[in-house]
Design a protein around this motif. Structure first.
Motif, PDB file in Angstrom:
ATOM      1  N   THR A  17       0.013   9.400  -0.099  1.00 12.52           N
ATOM      2  CA  THR A  17      -0.464   9.164  -1.463  1.00 12.52           C
ATOM      3  C   THR A  17      -0.364  10.543  -2.133  1.00 12.52           C
ATOM      4  O   THR A  17       0.445  10.331  -3.311  1.00 12.52           O
ATOM      5  CB  THR A  17      -2.060   8.748  -1.516  1.00 12.52           C
ATOM      6  N   THR A  30       2.083   3.907  -7.030  1.00 12.78           N
ATOM      7  CA  THR A  30       1.197   2.786  -6.770  1.00 12.78           C
ATOM      8  C   THR A  30       0.849   2.670  -5.446  1.00 12.78           C
ATOM      9  O   THR A  30       1.529   3.463  -4.526  1.00 12.78           O
ATOM     10  CB  THR A  30       1.878   1.442  -7.002  1.00 12.78           C
ATOM     11  N   VAL A  31       0.066   1.574  -5.084  1.00 10.16           N
ATOM     12  CA  VAL A  31      -0.497   1.305  -3.708  1.00 10.16           C
ATOM     13  C   VAL A  31       0.755   0.869  -2.831  1.00 10.16           C
ATOM     14  O   VAL A  31       0.856   1.536  -1.712  1.00 10.16           O
ATOM     15  CB  VAL A  31      -1.725   0.223  -3.622  1.00 10.16           C
ATOM     16  N   VAL A  32       1.496   0.019  -3.606  1.00 11.98           N
ATOM     17  CA  VAL A  32       2.945  -0.213  -2.875  1.00 11.98           C
ATOM     18  C   VAL A  32       3.754   0.735  -2.688  1.00 11.98           C
ATOM     19  O   VAL A  32       4.332   0.840  -1.512  1.00 11.98           O
ATOM     20  CB  VAL A  32       3.604  -1.583  -3.970  1.00 11.98           C
ATOM     21  N   ALA A  35       2.255   2.347   0.606  1.00 12.31           N
ATOM     22  CA  ALA A  35       2.642   1.558   1.674  1.00 12.31           C
ATOM     23  C   ALA A  35       4.059   1.562   2.171  1.00 12.31           C
ATOM     24  O   ALA A  35       4.265   1.748   3.285  1.00 12.31           O
ATOM     25  CB  ALA A  35       2.105   0.017   1.264  1.00 12.31           C
ATOM     26  N   ARG A  36       4.721   1.546   1.039  1.00 10.61           N
ATOM     27  CA  ARG A  36       6.287   1.749   1.275  1.00 10.61           C
ATOM     28  C   ARG A  36       6.513   2.981   2.109  1.00 10.61           C
ATOM     29  O   ARG A  36       7.518   3.178   3.206  1.00 10.61           O
ATOM     30  CB  ARG A  36       6.958   1.691   0.047  1.00 10.61           C
ATOM     31  N   SER A  41       2.452  -2.419   5.044  1.00 11.95           N
ATOM     32  CA  SER A  41       2.046  -3.420   4.172  1.00 11.95           C
ATOM     33  C   SER A  41       1.029  -2.818   3.065  1.00 11.95           C
ATOM     34  O   SER A  41       0.262  -2.078   3.632  1.00 11.95           O
ATOM     35  CB  SER A  41       1.734  -4.881   4.131  1.00 11.95           C
ATOM     36  N   HIS A  42       1.113  -3.268   1.798  1.00 10.83           N
ATOM     37  CA  HIS A  42       0.200  -2.840   0.804  1.00 10.83           C
ATOM     38  C   HIS A  42      -1.226  -3.120   1.391  1.00 10.83           C
ATOM     39  O   HIS A  42      -2.370  -2.820   1.077  1.00 10.83           O
ATOM     40  CB  HIS A  42       0.076  -2.826  -0.806  1.00 10.83           C
ATOM     41  N   VAL A  45      -2.924  -0.839   3.537  1.00 10.41           N
ATOM     42  CA  VAL A  45      -3.682   0.459   2.637  1.00 10.41           C
ATOM     43  C   VAL A  45      -5.011  -0.139   2.141  1.00 10.41           C
ATOM     44  O   VAL A  45      -6.084   0.664   2.178  1.00 10.41           O
ATOM     45  CB  VAL A  45      -2.759   0.877   1.692  1.00 10.41           C
ATOM     46  N   TYR A  46      -4.836  -1.333   1.654  1.00 12.31           N
ATOM     47  CA  TYR A  46      -6.249  -1.957   1.008  1.00 12.31           C
ATOM     48  C   TYR A  46      -7.417  -1.896   2.130  1.00 12.31           C
ATOM     49  O   TYR A  46      -8.651  -1.989   1.712  1.00 12.31           O
ATOM     50  CB  TYR A  46      -6.053  -2.986   0.279  1.00 12.31           C
ATOM     51  N   LYS A  52      -7.305   0.789  -5.805  1.00 10.37           N
ATOM     52  CA  LYS A  52      -6.390   1.887  -6.111  1.00 10.37           C
ATOM     53  C   LYS A  52      -7.171   3.241  -6.715  1.00 10.37           C
ATOM     54  O   LYS A  52      -7.077   4.081  -6.353  1.00 10.37           O
ATOM     55  CB  LYS A  52      -5.432   1.511  -7.289  1.00 10.37           C
TER      56      LYS A  52
END
Length: 196
Positions: A17, A30-32, A35-36, A41-42, A45-46, A52
């Motif tokens: 991050t 972003t969270v995406v 994750a990328r 996958s996002h 992370v969640y 977020k």
């Protein structure tokens, strides 16, 4: 997205991050994107950070804790006199903040934005720092070096030195007179603590 072979931990997510924030800034990270960068996958992370906002607050806490941990060592060092501990603690705080602003200006600018969003994390950081100051001043009071109410004095010292650690003043930290002004203020505060 290639599968990752390392175990996904909160620490790995926070490191990624920080890098995403450095590259994209707070508005576009972003969270995406995180994750990328991790190759997951996002949703993965969640599982560690439910929102977020929680992820951003954790990144801010991690960033602020780096300073707190360093300062805690000085605050607890009973081999130094309380006067030396206070002087060293304030100098270390000033230098740590100056390094953060100067060594990685993009990330520093990002954190300036994020800290406005994470008020409770910043409040906890300030409470930790003033708690450390209180401990130093209590030791000075116990030894007879300082007089007065340690908690009130700690808050006053923290507020009085704000120009040398509050990120709002970062443009002033590289001025030629900054170090001299800082040293003069610290000596003035130490005289005040001695005299109550």
């Amino acid at each position: 997205m290639a599968p990752t072979t390392e175990t996904l931990t909160a620490e790995r997510i926070l490191e990624a991050t920080e890098e995403v924030l450095r590259r994209h800034g707070p508005a576009k990270a972003t969270v995406v994107d995180v994750a990328r960068a991790l190759g997951v996958s996002h949703g993965s992370v969640y599982r560690h950070f439910r929102t977020k906002a929680a992820l951003r607050a954790a990144v801010i806490k991690r960033w602020l804790d780096r300073t707190s941990v360093s300062l805690a060592g000085i605050a607890a060092d009973e081999d130094r006199t309380p006067q030396t501990r206070l002087r060293d603690w304030l100098a270390d705080l000033f230098e740590a903040k100056r390094r953060k602003a100067g060594d990685d200006p993009e990330l520093f600018a990002t954190y300036m934005v994020l800290t406005r969003e994470a008020g409770s994390v910043v409040d906890e950081h300030i409470a930790d720092l003033t708690g450390q100051l209180t401990g130093i001043i209590e030791a000075g009071t116990a030894s007879g070096a300082f007089t007065g109410d340690p908690a009130a004095q700690a808050r006053a010292v923290f507020q009085a030195t704000g120009r040398f650690h509050d990120p709002a003043y970062f443009t002033e930290w590289e001025r030629p007179e900054a170090d001299g002004d800082f040293a003069a203020l610290v000596e003035l505060l130490l005289r005040g603590l001695r005299n109550g």
